[in-house]
Design an enzyme around this catalytic site. Structure first.
Site, short mmCIF file in Angstrom:
data_model
loop_
_atom_site.label_atom_id
_atom_site.label_comp_id
_atom_site.label_asym_id
_atom_site.label_seq_id
_atom_site.Cartn_x
_atom_site.Cartn_y
_atom_site.Cartn_z
N SER A 55 0.95 -1.37 0.05
CA SER A 55 -0.33 -0.07 0.33
C SER A 55 1.07 1.31 0.27
CB SER A 55 -0.81 0.10 1.25
OG SER A 55 -1.47 0.91 1.29
N TYR A 71 -2.51 -0.76 10.42
CA TYR A 71 -2.29 -1.21 8.42
C TYR A 71 -0.79 -0.88 7.69
CZ TYR A 71 -4.01 -0.84 3.78
OH TYR A 71 -4.53 -1.33 2.53
#
Length: 262
Positions: free
Chosen positions: A140, A153
């Site tokens: 990401s 995350y």
């Protein structure tokens, strides 16, 4: 790398970026695809939509080690070898760390990181039987730049980046390429509760990611020149990026409170 006739295993392939990746794989002549996913109806829909594909399905959560063992064993039993492993499944639970549940913290780490490492471990022996094997890991943009309220995350996605570099170097003698991609905000179910704007389409992310796989790129970074410049600033002068991010602290906190897709 030529994808035609390759055998592919993908996690999280029943929706979002993963499903769009399957579309790209089929365009390139892939007919054998193994998918692990949680939703029975979504898996059934895949078979109906992609009639030319010989699917192997395992219904389960990639955070469950037994599901990972099952899909890798099924691939070995049915195909004998594997050409491409795509680690795409992911979950997110944003917000202040001290307000996140223990369960959400553990699940993010299990799905986003532990599953990537474990299924790769299981698949390496069967990838080695391929004449031209590859691994595609989905990290990401937050794996490049850690943002407030995404501490768990971002940590898991940064770990995927490091894992990709490490395992690529480890598998170099076996000629197994490893590509890591870093999507920006993408318009998928995972972002339904996010307030992000100007998101990429999952089709765009899938196309560029599979292109990176085919061309054996080490990294595919989304977000354009701005993301590249922020990454450079984050490395060279992190305190300057800290100050920039602090300007929108309250806005970022408020936006994170409802962003959850587990």
């Amino acid at each position: 790398m030529q994808l035609k006739g390759k055998k592919v295993l993908i996690t999280g392939g029943s929706r979002g970026i993963g499903k769009c990746m399957i579309t790209e794989l089929v365009k390139h002549g892939v007919q054998d695809i193994a998918v692990i996913g949680r939703d029975k109806d979504s898996l059934k829909a895949l078979r109906e939509e992609f009639e030319s594909v010989n699917f192997l399905f395992v219904r389960g959560d990639v955070g469950d080690i037994n599901a990972l063992r099952e899909i890798s064993s099924k691939v070995e039993d049915e195909w004998g070898s594997l050409d491409v492993l795509i680690n795409n499944a992911g979950v997110v639970s944003a917000g202040p760390l001290d307000e996140q549940s223990d369960e959400d913290i553990y699940d993010q780490i299990a799905v986003n990181l532990t599953a990537v490492v474990v299924i790769t471990k299981y698949c390496i022996p069967i990838l080695k039987r391929s004449d031209d094997a590859a691994i595609l890991n989905v990290s990401s943009g937050l794996g490049l730049i850690g943002m407030p309220f995404y501490s768990v995350y971002a940590s898991t996605k940064a770990a995927v980046r490091q894992f990709s570099d490490a395992i690529r170097r480890e598998l170099e003698p076996d000629h197994i390429s490893v590509t890591c991609v870093y999507p920006a905000a993408t318009d998928t179910d995972m972002m339904t509760t996010s307030k992000a704007q100007n998101m990429d389409t999952p089709e765009h992310v899938a196309e560029k990611s599979i292109d990176g796989l085919i061309n054996k790129k080490l990294h595919v970074i989304f977000g354009g020149e701005e993301r590249l410049q922020e990454s450079k600033l984050n490395f060279e002068s992190p305190e300057k990026l800290d100050a920039k991010i602090a300007e929108s602290y309250d806005e970022r906190r408020e936006a994170s409170l409802e962003h959850k897709s587990m």
